[in-house]
Design an enzyme around this catalytic site. Sequence first.
Site, PDB file in Angstrom:
ATOM      1  N   ASN A 142      -2.842 -56.028 -88.961  1.00 24.29           N
ATOM      2  CA  ASN A 142      -3.846 -55.601 -89.951  1.00 24.29           C
ATOM      3  C   ASN A 142      -3.295 -55.496 -91.367  1.00 24.29           C
ATOM      4  OD1 ASN A 142      -2.429 -53.291 -89.005  1.00 24.29           O
ATOM      5  ND2 ASN A 142      -4.036 -51.976 -89.794  1.00 24.29           N
ATOM      6  N   GLY A 175       0.915 -50.416 -83.192  1.00 20.52           N
ATOM      7  CA  GLY A 175      -0.084 -51.291 -82.577  1.00 20.52           C
ATOM      8  C   GLY A 175      -1.062 -50.477 -81.768  1.00 20.52           C
ATOM      9  N   THR A 202      -0.900 -50.950 -75.600  1.00 24.64           N
ATOM     10  CA  THR A 202       0.415 -51.600 -75.704  1.00 24.64           C
ATOM     11  C   THR A 202       1.501 -50.529 -75.814  1.00 24.64           C
ATOM     12  OG1 THR A 202      -0.733 -53.251 -77.047  1.00 24.64           O
ATOM     13  CG2 THR A 202       1.638 -53.486 -76.870  1.00 24.64           C
ATOM     14  N   GLU A 234       3.391 -45.712 -83.215  1.00 23.91           N
ATOM     15  CA  GLU A 234       2.256 -45.464 -84.124  1.00 23.91           C
ATOM     16  C   GLU A 234       1.081 -46.241 -83.567  1.00 23.91           C
ATOM     17  OE1 GLU A 234       2.493 -43.369 -86.530  1.00 23.91           O
ATOM     18  OE2 GLU A 234       4.655 -43.100 -86.386  1.00 23.91           O
ATOM     19  N   CYS A 245      -5.798 -48.611 -89.647  1.00 22.96           N
ATOM     20  CA  CYS A 245      -5.767 -47.557 -88.628  1.00 22.96           C
ATOM     21  C   CYS A 245      -6.283 -46.237 -89.193  1.00 22.96           C
ATOM     22  CB  CYS A 245      -4.357 -47.405 -88.090  1.00 22.96           C
ATOM     23  SG  CYS A 245      -3.160 -47.109 -89.406  1.00 22.96           S
ATOM     24  N   GLU A 271       6.754 -41.558 -89.029  1.00 22.14           N
ATOM     25  CA  GLU A 271       7.462 -42.451 -89.944  1.00 22.14           C
ATOM     26  C   GLU A 271       7.451 -41.813 -91.326  1.00 22.14           C
ATOM     27  OE1 GLU A 271       5.151 -46.137 -89.215  1.00 22.14           O
ATOM     28  OE2 GLU A 271       6.944 -46.861 -88.199  1.00 22.14           O
TER      29      GLU A 271
HETATM   30  P1  NAP Z   1      -1.237 -54.758 -80.368  1.00 24.10           P
HETATM   31  O1  NAP Z   1      -1.998 -55.791 -79.625  1.00 24.10           O
HETATM   32  O2  NAP Z   1      -0.817 -53.544 -79.625  1.00 24.10           O
HETATM   33  O3  NAP Z   1       0.018 -55.515 -80.980  1.00 24.10           O
HETATM   34  C1  NAP Z   1       0.946 -54.904 -81.844  1.00 24.10           C
HETATM   35  C2  NAP Z   1       2.248 -55.665 -81.788  1.00 24.10           C
HETATM   36  O4  NAP Z   1       2.793 -55.540 -80.484  1.00 24.10           O
HETATM   37  C3  NAP Z   1       2.095 -57.169 -82.020  1.00 24.10           C
HETATM   38  O5  NAP Z   1       3.238 -57.665 -82.664  1.00 24.10           O
HETATM   39  C4  NAP Z   1       1.999 -57.685 -80.593  1.00 24.10           C
HETATM   40  O6  NAP Z   1       2.307 -59.040 -80.488  1.00 24.10           O
HETATM   41  C5  NAP Z   1       3.023 -56.810 -79.915  1.00 24.10           C
HETATM   42  N1  NAP Z   1       2.876 -56.709 -78.469  1.00 24.10           N
HETATM   43  C6  NAP Z   1       1.786 -56.967 -77.704  1.00 24.10           C
HETATM   44  N2  NAP Z   1       2.072 -56.769 -76.388  1.00 24.10           N
HETATM   45  C7  NAP Z   1       3.366 -56.378 -76.332  1.00 24.10           C
HETATM   46  C8  NAP Z   1       4.247 -56.020 -75.274  1.00 24.10           C
HETATM   47  N3  NAP Z   1       3.850 -56.020 -73.998  1.00 24.10           N
HETATM   48  N4  NAP Z   1       5.506 -55.669 -75.572  1.00 24.10           N
HETATM   49  C9  NAP Z   1       5.928 -55.641 -76.858  1.00 24.10           C
HETATM   50  N5  NAP Z   1       5.153 -55.985 -77.907  1.00 24.10           N
HETATM   51  C10 NAP Z   1       3.877 -56.335 -77.649  1.00 24.10           C
HETATM   52  O7  NAP Z   1      -2.032 -54.248 -81.643  1.00 24.10           O
HETATM   53  P2  NAP Z   1      -2.773 -55.135 -82.722  1.00 24.10           P
HETATM   54  O8  NAP Z   1      -4.047 -55.618 -82.101  1.00 24.10           O
HETATM   55  O9  NAP Z   1      -1.821 -56.111 -83.300  1.00 24.10           O
HETATM   56  O10 NAP Z   1      -3.089 -54.058 -83.846  1.00 24.10           O
HETATM   57  C11 NAP Z   1      -4.204 -53.240 -83.846  1.00 24.10           C
HETATM   58  C12 NAP Z   1      -3.863 -51.849 -83.344  1.00 24.10           C
HETATM   59  O11 NAP Z   1      -2.805 -51.307 -84.124  1.00 24.10           O
HETATM   60  C13 NAP Z   1      -5.020 -50.879 -83.496  1.00 24.10           C
HETATM   61  O12 NAP Z   1      -5.105 -50.103 -82.342  1.00 24.10           O
HETATM   62  C14 NAP Z   1      -4.605 -50.011 -84.681  1.00 24.10           C
HETATM   63  O13 NAP Z   1      -5.148 -48.715 -84.693  1.00 24.10           O
HETATM   64  C15 NAP Z   1      -3.123 -49.967 -84.495  1.00 24.10           C
HETATM   65  N6  NAP Z   1      -2.464 -49.607 -85.728  1.00 24.10           N
HETATM   66  C16 NAP Z   1      -1.888 -48.366 -85.828  1.00 24.10           C
HETATM   67  C17 NAP Z   1      -1.274 -47.968 -87.007  1.00 24.10           C
HETATM   68  C18 NAP Z   1      -0.626 -46.628 -87.137  1.00 24.10           C
HETATM   69  O14 NAP Z   1       0.145 -46.444 -88.064  1.00 24.10           O
HETATM   70  N7  NAP Z   1      -0.868 -45.687 -86.254  1.00 24.10           N
HETATM   71  C19 NAP Z   1      -1.227 -48.853 -88.091  1.00 24.10           C
HETATM   72  C20 NAP Z   1      -1.839 -50.100 -87.958  1.00 24.10           C
HETATM   73  C21 NAP Z   1      -2.440 -50.476 -86.781  1.00 24.10           C
HETATM   74  P3  NAP Z   1       1.104 -60.114 -80.507  1.00 24.10           P
HETATM   75  O15 NAP Z   1       0.454 -60.003 -81.831  1.00 24.10           O
HETATM   76  O16 NAP Z   1       1.783 -61.381 -80.306  1.00 24.10           O
HETATM   77  O17 NAP Z   1       0.181 -59.733 -79.382  1.00 24.10           O
END
Ligand code: NAP
Length: 480
Positions: free
Chosen positions: A150, A226, A230, A248, A282, A461
């Site tokens: 994002n 993420g 995950t 996070e 997020c 963080e």
């Molecule tokens: P995601 O699907 O969980 O992916 C996040 C990262 O993890 C990506 O680089 C992803 O790679 C990788 N990943 C996926 N499966 C994995 C595994 N089994 N082992 C290790 N790494 C793995 O999340 P997203 O869809 O990219 O992002 C959206 C989410 O992030 C939302 O829930 C949002 O709220 C959250 N977010 C939280 C914050 C915060 O600070 N709390 C900030 C921003 C976003 P791929 O892209 O290749 O799948």
Amino acid sequence: MEKLQNYINGQYINPNQGNYIDNYEPATGKVYSLIPNSDESDVQVAVEAAEKAFPIWSKMSIDQRSAILVKVSEGIQNRMDEFVQAESKDNGKPVSLAAHVDIPRAISNFHFFATGILHFAAEAHSMEGEGINYTTRKPIGVVGCISPWNLPLYLFTWKIAPALAAGNCVIAKPSEVTPYTAYLLGKVLSEAGMPAGVLNIIHGAGSKVGDAIVKHPKIKAISFTGGTKTGEYIARTAAPMFKKLSLELGGKNPNIIFDDCDFDEMLTTTVRSSFANQGQICLCGSRIFVQRGIYDKFKAAFVERVEKLTVSYPTDPKAKMGALVSKPHLEKVISYIELAKQEGGKVIAGGNQVHLEAPYNEGYFLQATVIEGLDFKCRTNQEEIFGPVVTLTPFDTEEEVLEMANSTQYGLSATLWTSDLKRAHRMADQIEAGIVWINAWLVRDLRTPFGGVKSSGVGREGGWEALRFFTEPKNVFVKF
Ligand code: NAP
């Protein structure tokens, strides 16, 4: 077709198996580059390079390390336009947003931790008549940083910068959905004189290369941003190996509006906190609770503003909202609008896909959407949608809105709008969230702790919190 490469041991290299994944441009829906589909063999090469670099990097004087990281910050600044265009094209966000938020923040992240490390001091605790304790902090070794799509470079650098500043070597994986600016960062690292192997950037699928990073026995800590699912998987995998973890995760943030607020300021900020980055931050406030006395006034004024938000291709200067990041994500968000209708919700603004003219006719565009009439316990109000969709819910009392605000599994952030100082503090105290804004949204001081409670994450963080995470303390007692 451009083929991106991994950046390992100070060089751009192809993935070991020679496999690639399509990289889509969200605004056109077309593949515009290929990214390495790396696997554990690429991670292994990177870990070996990082282990070799660790004694050099960790023993380098803090001044020297700081100077290299300042150069990285300046290097991004020097290539500002290249980074801005790349981020916008890769993610679908308006160019103006990448230019004002994403890339400036990546620059600040490096600068902040490059200079912060100069002030990171050891602690001492004296024991009257007995002796003194001093606590040193050493870098952990090789650490893993995994970030989402994002705010691609913004969140990637938010992890990498403190890890490097603290003296660690890093294996980093950006999201496969938005790899481009992390790919460009390699050029800056080489120009800044970063020693080979200190920062290694590996592209590919989370389930393959991300998993290999989490499972690698030589990677001692994982900083992950993420989704909650995950994060749960990563926690389950890494815990038996006793890895340090910073998670996070997702959010479903409440935006609570009392009838004594500064209406105009609240309205302008609420449009932003609902739909900035197509609602894919997020910290966006996706559940808007409005006190009954101003509910109708707010609804009318909010809908009027929301309907004026121009959805367009990212390079259009008129674009207030760009494309969603991917087709599966667009479909997910649309499915939640359908769910909301099934749950009895009424769509009072937006709700539909936007079809632009060629070459953007296959892009992932969606109107800013406002829904009312839903129970606070329904799935639409409990599950993270992470798109341009908000719900409106009226309330009467503080107790009532607190119950609704705290009812989800998440606890990342909350926004409060009121002119009553006592109420603001009372509410802030009782809201289950790691971050609360009063009469503001997304004001960030990089020294403050950043993170969530409940299913929104573990650890914090920012500032010293990040430098503490990326170091191991050792206490030494000396008898007088
Ligand atoms: P995601 O699907 O969980 O992916 C996040 C990262 O993890 C990506 O680089 C992803 O790679 C990788 N990943 C996926 N499966 C994995 C595994 N089994 N082992 C290790 N790494 C793995 O999340 P997203 O869809 O990219 O992002 C959206 C989410 O992030 C939302 O829930 C949002 O709220 C959250 N977010 C939280 C914050 C915060 O600070 N709390 C900030 C921003 C976003 P791929 O892209 O290749 O799948």
